[in-house]
Write a protein that holds these residues in place. Sequence first.
Motif, mmCIF file in Angstrom:
data_model
loop_
_atom_site.group_PDB
_atom_site.id
_atom_site.type_symbol
_atom_site.label_atom_id
_atom_site.label_comp_id
_atom_site.label_asym_id
_atom_site.label_seq_id
_atom_site.Cartn_x
_atom_site.Cartn_y
_atom_site.Cartn_z
ATOM 1 N N GLY A 477 39.655 38.459 49.143
ATOM 2 C CA GLY A 477 39.458 39.703 48.401
ATOM 3 C C GLY A 477 39.165 40.865 49.319
ATOM 4 N N SER A 478 38.418 40.606 50.411
ATOM 5 C CA SER A 478 38.091 41.682 51.358
ATOM 6 C C SER A 478 39.335 42.186 52.085
ATOM 7 N N VAL A 479 40.237 41.271 52.428
ATOM 8 C CA VAL A 479 41.471 41.685 53.094
ATOM 9 C C VAL A 479 42.278 42.611 52.190
ATOM 10 N N VAL A 480 42.388 42.222 50.918
ATOM 11 C CA VAL A 480 43.126 43.071 49.964
ATOM 12 C C VAL A 480 42.421 44.414 49.788
ATOM 13 N N ALA A 481 41.082 44.382 49.694
ATOM 14 C CA ALA A 481 40.329 45.624 49.507
ATOM 15 C C ALA A 481 40.475 46.533 50.723
ATOM 16 N N ALA A 504 40.733 40.477 35.069
ATOM 17 C CA ALA A 504 41.182 39.297 35.804
ATOM 18 C C ALA A 504 40.016 38.610 36.510
ATOM 19 N N GLY A 505 39.098 39.389 37.070
ATOM 20 C CA GLY A 505 37.967 38.804 37.775
ATOM 21 C C GLY A 505 37.031 38.033 36.878
ATOM 22 N N PHE A 506 36.690 38.594 35.725
ATOM 23 C CA PHE A 506 35.781 37.913 34.808
ATOM 24 C C PHE A 506 36.426 36.676 34.180
ATOM 25 N N ALA A 507 37.733 36.709 33.957
ATOM 26 C CA ALA A 507 38.411 35.572 33.337
ATOM 27 C C ALA A 507 38.742 34.479 34.342
ATOM 28 N N SER A 508 38.880 34.831 35.623
ATOM 29 C CA SER A 508 39.345 33.858 36.606
ATOM 30 C C SER A 508 38.312 32.774 36.892
ATOM 31 N N GLY A 509 37.016 33.087 36.751
ATOM 32 C CA GLY A 509 35.984 32.089 37.021
ATOM 33 C C GLY A 509 36.175 30.830 36.202
ATOM 34 N N PRO A 510 36.105 30.911 34.857
ATOM 35 C CA PRO A 510 36.287 29.699 34.052
ATOM 36 C C PRO A 510 37.705 29.140 34.085
ATOM 37 N N PHE A 521 36.141 39.707 42.317
ATOM 38 C CA PHE A 521 34.907 40.479 42.184
ATOM 39 C C PHE A 521 34.673 41.335 43.429
ATOM 40 N N THR A 522 35.080 40.837 44.592
ATOM 41 C CA THR A 522 35.017 41.659 45.809
ATOM 42 C C THR A 522 35.858 42.922 45.648
ATOM 43 N N LEU A 523 37.021 42.750 45.080
ATOM 44 C CA LEU A 523 37.898 43.902 44.858
ATOM 45 C C LEU A 523 37.294 44.855 43.822
ATOM 46 N N VAL A 524 36.655 44.309 42.777
ATOM 47 C CA VAL A 524 36.009 45.142 41.756
ATOM 48 C C VAL A 524 34.920 46.001 42.386
#
Length: 746
Positions: A477-481, A504-510, A521-524
């Motif tokens: 995520g840091s690389v993309v950010a 996408a971040g909140f849904a990707s966990g579960p 979440f890093t990108l958020v």
Amino acid sequence: MNWLRRRDPGLLAIRRAVRVTLVACLGFYLCRYVFDLPAMAPYALFGTVALGALSQIPGSPRQRAMTLIAVLPVAWALVSVGTLLSVSNWAAAAGMFVLGFTVSFVGVGGPRLVGLAAGMQLLYILPCFPPYDPGSLPQRLAGVTMAVVLLAAAELLLWPDPTPMPYRERLARAVALLSACFDALADDWSGSPGTPGRSAPAALLPEAASAQAGRSRPAALVPEVTGAASAQAGRSRLAALLPEVTEAAEALRPSRLPPGLRPASASRRDRALSAAAGTARLLVGRTADLYFLEDKQAVTLPAAARLLRAAAGCTDSVASWLSGRGPLPDTGKLAAALADFRRARTETDPSGLPPERLELGALALTLGEWTKSLVFAVRIASGERPPALVQGSFWYARRSTPYLWWHRLKENLTPRSVAFQGALRLAAALAVARLVAGGLDLSHGFWVLLTILTVLRASAAETRSTLKPALIGTIGGSVVAAGLLLLNVDPTVYVVILPLVMIAGFASGPLLGLGWSQALFTLVITLVFAQVTPVDWRLAEVRVLDVVIGAVVGVLIGLFAWPRGGAGELRRAAANFMSASAEVVRETVAVMASGSQQGTALPAARGAGLLAEASFALYQSEHHPDSPVDWQATLLAGHHAVRGAEALVRSCPAGGLLPCEAQLTASAEDVAACFTRASGSLAQGAALPPVPPPVPVPWPTDLGQDLYVIADLRVWLLGLRDDLAGRQEPNETLRARAARVADGAA
């Protein structure tokens, strides 16, 4: 879409992600671009993340909304304390330790508090970092208030989650099936059918069981059966029902339920519902015992059949009330049936009969007494208070709510409590991380603490298992950010893509796991801070460094503070429970046989059982290889010892069995030794030892009415031996035993 529905039935994760995202973005954009209050905007967003994404609030949409509004003053307090203690690193770290422990430890009060713990921690973490700016406190509080109010409204209006099946309905189904079993058993004993339509309301029985039972159909549809045919029909019906009632009773175990549905709070209602479920499981076990004990020549068999019929009607009333279909049940008819059964025993001289001929009546009496306890528990759950103080398992029936909460906190304020261990572990990790972040003067040090909330688990092994996906996800995520920040795009782009990335971040966990959620979440976070303060690509670098520091602190604390998690404490707690149960057996028989003074064995065993159940609940939340110990069944053996002893002390005369004191003491010592050996094996990390055959004891047959009391004690002791013997193999559970019953009937 099919893949999504398989991974997320009902699209609950997607709906929650969209709901939290809309609230977070609405609050953030209003504060940042409409009100032009940069200090308020992060709190509107992270307040939503804390209570909407990190928190797991159980209940219906209305209950969740009410919980959010109720905790708003607590949120104000945490933000205020964090803002004021950010004056120095040591003050902030000390506050982090105290609040970290307190917020986590009060979770012993119930699943609603457990679900809020992580979110509450974040509400202190965010303001406890520099800059020290008490003047911004009104804006921070306003931002959190906006987040909570909007989130509560969203819970009611934006794709609200379906209300889960209440625990009362699950309990009602198990009790309804139990009622049908009692009725079938009474038919088997009496040779004549009971009143059709009495047992197990049709709406609560599964279709197959309802058809097999025949009790929930209209009377006109029930075929006429009498005599031997009725007895055989009752036995076949019982065989068909036993696997289903066993599964329904096992489904009430806390380990088989999501945390939010467990009746685990300190309130009288939840304590009583939990006691009712435990009693139902014990009743199912004794019903299976009676199926195997086929004794048509048993003494007082007609009276036992009438008692079972009354128990069937009583449990039927319990199931109806629990499902909202009937009035609050009482024990009037059951108490009369118990009195009639005891009167029938006094009118029948058992002299000259072997003890085995009295077992069926003793088991029937146990079923009647436990059914009476079931009704008593349900009446407490309804809010009724008994007229006088109650001793034993229902000691809480007349206690005030504040006292019950204090008692729950006090009984867990011990290093042997997994709740205490978990709270201390987390508080130490957060405090150390706060000192490290402050000492290194990290510009976004709260990410270090947020990482600990994400990766720290109950055991060191579990913590290590989360590190790899967390680090890989953060780096990705840091690389993309960093790439996005290097492009130097128009700030409007951040505004547009933030909601999409957040969903996408909140849904990707579960749906996809920790790595994806960390990456997104890093990108958020990058998109949020890019809209609040000037940033460059080095923000992504800082994020990686903070996550690494948080991971290292979490791993080190996990290695030094109870690294085995639930597994180690469960063995210790179960061993203590088995040892305490052995003392219960010895003390109870001494009281019954020779009139010894009742000591502290029962209260001590009840306390040990509570700690063991809490350890098992934590154990179930972790990942472990298959265990050679059937933990559920092992704990049930201890609960059977406690509940059986309470019933015997309450209903049998004390000190009247001196002529066979030696035999009873020998039998008690034999059973207690089985518990003691089990305790020693568990403490040493081994499987449960084999249960040797019982010690032969010559039982007298010339003691008149005292033989009935001896039979009651023998049935309890033999039942405990069976419990321990059937717990040596993990697959030899009550469910498997009941399934074999049905196979044999087929």
